[in-house]
Every structure is written in C-alpha cells, then in structure tokens.
Design a protein around this motif. Sequence first.
Motif, PDB file in Angstrom:
ATOM      1  N   ILE A   1       0.836  -1.205   0.000  1.00 37.18           N
ATOM      2  CA  ILE A   1       0.000   0.000   0.000  1.00 37.18           C
ATOM      3  C   ILE A   1       0.871   1.255   0.000  1.00 37.18           C
ATOM      4  CG2 ILE A   1      -1.617   1.333   1.404  1.00 37.18           C
ATOM      5  CD1 ILE A   1      -3.004  -1.236   2.089  1.00 37.18           C
ATOM      6  N   LYS A   2       2.009   1.213   0.637  1.00 36.53           N
ATOM      7  CA  LYS A   2       2.893   2.381   0.676  1.00 36.53           C
ATOM      8  C   LYS A   2       3.394   2.768  -0.705  1.00 36.53           C
ATOM      9  CE  LYS A   2       4.471   2.036   5.389  1.00 36.53           C
ATOM     10  NZ  LYS A   2       4.406   3.330   6.001  1.00 36.53           N
ATOM     11  N   LYS A   3       3.417   1.833  -1.639  1.00 41.39           N
ATOM     12  CA  LYS A   3       3.878   2.132  -2.999  1.00 41.39           C
ATOM     13  C   LYS A   3       2.748   2.613  -3.905  1.00 41.39           C
ATOM     14  CE  LYS A   3       7.847  -0.764  -2.819  1.00 41.39           C
ATOM     15  NZ  LYS A   3       9.089  -0.552  -3.465  1.00 41.39           N
ATOM     16  N   TRP A   4       1.498   2.511  -3.438  1.00 37.64           N
ATOM     17  CA  TRP A   4       0.366   2.969  -4.238  1.00 37.64           C
ATOM     18  C   TRP A   4       0.346   4.491  -4.258  1.00 37.64           C
ATOM     19  CZ3 TRP A   4      -4.347  -0.465  -2.465  1.00 37.64           C
ATOM     20  CH2 TRP A   4      -4.024  -1.801  -2.676  1.00 37.64           C
ATOM     21  N   ILE A   5      -0.313   5.068  -5.283  1.00 35.09           N
ATOM     22  CA  ILE A   5      -0.380   6.528  -5.360  1.00 35.09           C
ATOM     23  C   ILE A   5      -1.411   7.054  -4.362  1.00 35.09           C
ATOM     24  CG2 ILE A   5       0.328   6.514  -7.773  1.00 35.09           C
ATOM     25  CD1 ILE A   5      -2.568   7.399  -8.399  1.00 35.09           C
ATOM     26  N   VAL A   6      -1.190   8.275  -3.909  1.00 36.92           N
ATOM     27  CA  VAL A   6      -2.068   8.905  -2.922  1.00 36.92           C
ATOM     28  C   VAL A   6      -2.960   9.908  -3.632  1.00 36.92           C
ATOM     29  CG1 VAL A   6      -2.143  10.367  -0.872  1.00 36.92           C
ATOM     30  CG2 VAL A   6      -0.397   8.607  -1.082  1.00 36.92           C
ATOM     31  N   MET A   7      -4.239   9.899  -3.274  1.00 40.57           N
ATOM     32  CA  MET A   7      -5.182  10.859  -3.849  1.00 40.57           C
ATOM     33  C   MET A   7      -6.020  11.463  -2.723  1.00 40.57           C
ATOM     34  SD  MET A   7      -7.771  10.258  -6.959  1.00 40.57           S
ATOM     35  CE  MET A   7      -8.887  11.510  -7.463  1.00 40.57           C
TER      36      MET A   7
ATOM     37  N   ILE B   1     -14.713   8.708  -3.870  1.00 38.65           N
ATOM     38  CA  ILE B   1     -13.524   8.418  -4.666  1.00 38.65           C
ATOM     39  C   ILE B   1     -13.263   6.917  -4.666  1.00 38.65           C
ATOM     40  CG2 ILE B   1     -11.020   8.751  -4.809  1.00 38.65           C
ATOM     41  CD1 ILE B   1     -11.495  11.583  -3.688  1.00 38.65           C
ATOM     42  N   GLY B   2     -13.430   6.273  -3.513  1.00 35.51           N
ATOM     43  CA  GLY B   2     -13.249   4.830  -3.420  1.00 35.51           C
ATOM     44  C   GLY B   2     -14.238   4.069  -4.285  1.00 35.51           C
ATOM     45  N   ASP B   3     -15.498   4.512  -4.292  1.00 32.99           N
ATOM     46  CA  ASP B   3     -16.510   3.862  -5.140  1.00 32.99           C
ATOM     47  C   ASP B   3     -16.168   4.010  -6.616  1.00 32.99           C
ATOM     48  OD1 ASP B   3     -17.915   3.069  -2.922  1.00 32.99           O
ATOM     49  OD2 ASP B   3     -19.392   4.694  -3.033  1.00 32.99           O
ATOM     50  N   CYS B   4     -15.658   5.166  -6.985  1.00 28.70           N
ATOM     51  CA  CYS B   4     -15.258   5.376  -8.384  1.00 28.70           C
ATOM     52  C   CYS B   4     -14.083   4.473  -8.755  1.00 28.70           C
ATOM     53  CB  CYS B   4     -14.895   6.842  -8.620  1.00 28.70           C
ATOM     54  SG  CYS B   4     -16.285   7.967  -8.459  1.00 28.70           S
ATOM     55  N   CYS B   5     -13.151   4.295  -7.828  1.00 30.49           N
ATOM     56  CA  CYS B   5     -12.010   3.404  -8.085  1.00 30.49           C
ATOM     57  C   CYS B   5     -12.468   1.956  -8.230  1.00 30.49           C
ATOM     58  CB  CYS B   5     -10.982   3.512  -6.970  1.00 30.49           C
ATOM     59  SG  CYS B   5     -10.101   5.078  -6.960  1.00 30.49           S
ATOM     60  N   SER B   6     -13.440   1.545  -7.422  1.00 31.07           N
ATOM     61  CA  SER B   6     -13.944   0.173  -7.549  1.00 31.07           C
ATOM     62  C   SER B   6     -14.704   0.006  -8.864  1.00 31.07           C
ATOM     63  CB  SER B   6     -14.830  -0.198  -6.359  1.00 31.07           C
ATOM     64  OG  SER B   6     -15.991   0.593  -6.344  1.00 31.07           O
TER      65      SER B   6
ATOM     66  N   LEU C   1      -9.979  -0.682  -9.958  1.00 35.81           N
ATOM     67  CA  LEU C   1      -8.646  -0.385  -9.448  1.00 35.81           C
ATOM     68  C   LEU C   1      -8.619  -0.706  -7.954  1.00 35.81           C
ATOM     69  CD1 LEU C   1      -8.106   3.096 -11.106  1.00 35.81           C
ATOM     70  CD2 LEU C   1      -7.003   0.961 -11.769  1.00 35.81           C
ATOM     71  N   PRO C   2      -7.597  -1.424  -7.473  1.00 37.86           N
ATOM     72  CA  PRO C   2      -7.489  -1.668  -6.027  1.00 37.86           C
ATOM     73  C   PRO C   2      -7.243  -0.351  -5.292  1.00 37.86           C
ATOM     74  CG  PRO C   2      -5.977  -3.070  -7.263  1.00 37.86           C
ATOM     75  CD  PRO C   2      -6.553  -2.090  -8.225  1.00 37.86           C
ATOM     76  N   PHE C   3      -7.925  -0.160  -4.164  1.00 38.92           N
ATOM     77  CA  PHE C   3      -7.771   1.085  -3.414  1.00 38.92           C
ATOM     78  C   PHE C   3      -7.866   0.792  -1.919  1.00 38.92           C
ATOM     79  CE2 PHE C   3     -12.271   0.519  -3.793  1.00 38.92           C
ATOM     80  CZ  PHE C   3     -12.811   1.026  -2.627  1.00 38.92           C
ATOM     81  N   ALA C   4      -7.377   1.731  -1.121  1.00 42.66           N
ATOM     82  CA  ALA C   4      -7.480   1.662   0.330  1.00 42.66           C
ATOM     83  C   ALA C   4      -7.773   3.063   0.844  1.00 42.66           C
ATOM     84  CB  ALA C   4      -6.177   1.145   0.936  1.00 42.66           C
ATOM     85  N   ILE C   5      -8.826   3.188   1.650  1.00 44.67           N
ATOM     86  CA  ILE C   5      -9.197   4.485   2.221  1.00 44.67           C
ATOM     87  C   ILE C   5      -8.520   4.611   3.585  1.00 44.67           C
ATOM     88  CG2 ILE C   5     -11.084   5.908   3.082  1.00 44.67           C
ATOM     89  CD1 ILE C   5     -12.886   4.579   1.017  1.00 44.67           C
ATOM     90  N   GLU C   6      -7.795   5.705   3.784  1.00 49.13           N
ATOM     91  CA  GLU C   6      -7.135   5.983   5.057  1.00 49.13           C
ATOM     92  C   GLU C   6      -7.815   7.196   5.689  1.00 49.13           C
ATOM     93  OE1 GLU C   6      -2.679   4.403   3.983  1.00 49.13           O
ATOM     94  OE2 GLU C   6      -3.184   6.455   3.429  1.00 49.13           O
ATOM     95  N   ILE C   7      -8.748   6.934   6.590  1.00 54.03           N
ATOM     96  CA  ILE C   7      -9.553   7.999   7.197  1.00 54.03           C
ATOM     97  C   ILE C   7      -8.727   8.850   8.159  1.00 54.03           C
ATOM     98  CG2 ILE C   7     -11.527   8.424   8.738  1.00 54.03           C
ATOM     99  CD1 ILE C   7     -12.357   7.567   5.957  1.00 54.03           C
ATOM    100  N   ASP C   8      -7.762   8.243   8.854  1.00 47.47           N
ATOM    101  CA  ASP C   8      -7.025   8.962   9.887  1.00 47.47           C
ATOM    102  C   ASP C   8      -5.966   9.910   9.352  1.00 47.47           C
ATOM    103  OD1 ASP C   8      -5.762   6.674   8.951  1.00 47.47           O
ATOM    104  OD2 ASP C   8      -4.488   6.512  10.726  1.00 47.47           O
TER     105      ASP C   8
ATOM    106  N   VAL D   1      -7.160   8.537  -0.184  1.00 44.59           N
ATOM    107  CA  VAL D   1      -7.363   7.251  -0.836  1.00 44.59           C
ATOM    108  C   VAL D   1      -6.056   6.853  -1.508  1.00 44.59           C
ATOM    109  CG1 VAL D   1      -8.721   5.990  -2.544  1.00 44.59           C
ATOM    110  CG2 VAL D   1      -9.774   7.834  -1.257  1.00 44.59           C
ATOM    111  N   ARG D   2      -5.621   5.643  -1.266  1.00 48.95           N
ATOM    112  CA  ARG D   2      -4.453   5.094  -1.961  1.00 48.95           C
ATOM    113  C   ARG D   2      -4.965   4.180  -3.063  1.00 48.95           C
ATOM    114  NH1 ARG D   2       1.022   5.591  -0.181  1.00 48.95           N
ATOM    115  NH2 ARG D   2       1.096   6.447   1.896  1.00 48.95           N
ATOM    116  N   VAL D   3      -4.398   4.338  -4.263  1.00 47.60           N
ATOM    117  CA  VAL D   3      -4.868   3.595  -5.439  1.00 47.60           C
ATOM    118  C   VAL D   3      -3.674   2.923  -6.099  1.00 47.60           C
ATOM    119  CG1 VAL D   3      -6.142   3.752  -7.610  1.00 47.60           C
ATOM    120  CG2 VAL D   3      -6.642   5.351  -5.775  1.00 47.60           C
ATOM    121  N   GLN D   4      -3.871   1.679  -6.531  1.00 49.09           N
ATOM    122  CA  GLN D   4      -2.826   0.966  -7.256  1.00 49.09           C
ATOM    123  C   GLN D   4      -3.168   0.976  -8.735  1.00 49.09           C
ATOM    124  OE1 GLN D   4      -2.321  -3.158  -6.195  1.00 49.09           O
ATOM    125  NE2 GLN D   4      -0.281  -3.238  -7.076  1.00 49.09           N
ATOM    126  N   LEU D   5      -2.318   1.619  -9.527  1.00 57.06           N
ATOM    127  CA  LEU D   5      -2.541   1.695 -10.970  1.00 57.06           C
ATOM    128  C   LEU D   5      -1.922   0.527 -11.712  1.00 57.06           C
ATOM    129  CD1 LEU D   5      -1.986   5.482 -11.736  1.00 57.06           C
ATOM    130  CD2 LEU D   5      -4.118   4.278 -11.366  1.00 57.06           C
TER     131      LEU D   5
END
Length: 138
Positions: free
Chosen positions: A9-15, A46-51, A55-62, A75-79
Amino acid sequence: MDSAEFPNIKKWIVMYPVYINSKKTMAEGRRIGLAKACENPTCAEIGDCCSYLKLPFAIEIDKAYPRDFMQRGRVRVQLKKEDGTLFNSSVSSRKQLMLRVAEMVPRHHGRTKKQETASTSSTAGPSTKSGKGGKKRR
C-alpha cells in the motif's frame, strides 16, 4: 488488512479529495482544471469510483491533507500490478485517474437531487446584497 499488505500500500499513489475539489484553488491544492473538478468530493465517493474502474484502493480515514489538516482522509490507489502492467488500460497516470474520478463523482449514487438543488440555491442567496454601503457623516 493483514500486515503483509501494508508495504504494498505504501507504494500505491495517494489521492486526497482536495486534488479534485472545485471549491479549492490551485494554491490550496487542486490539481486539475476548475471546469473538470467536482464540488466537495469525499473519500468514500472516490473509493466507489475506483472500484467501478476496477482499481485496487485503500481508504485511510485517519490521514490529513498537509496544507489543510482539517481535511481528513485520503485514498491510496494501485494503478499497476507487480509486473508493471496496468489494472485498467484507460487509466495510466495520476492525472488521468483524477480526471476520470472527477467526472464520475457528480454522478455518484450517494449524491441526491435534493443536495444539489440546496447547494445551488444557497449560493444564490447572499448575492442579493446591495453594492454601496455608504459612510456615516459627522
């Protein structure tokens, strides 16, 4: 999520939602043109649009946006896959992802007609103020 997934996840892009928010200026963090941006997107939208784009995504609320720490969530997204191939051939860069998500968020099923009409009528209300204030004379 298990701990083996975090290094990936750390290598995914941040949005951040600020990147596509039409209410923000370029100096405040918007990264796409005003005409293509959408009004106040959320991390969930944004997460719903990625799904939808598969595209795999992870929402980081904190997490907070550094320029405006009151804006919570990102939102972290893997392209690309591990071998370098794209998950979705129509989205090959961060900029394309921002543009695609920004055009999809206004059509999101969570945004109802009532919210859109209320936001347009509230912006028209304060503009009825008279132009000249006048000075007090002594």
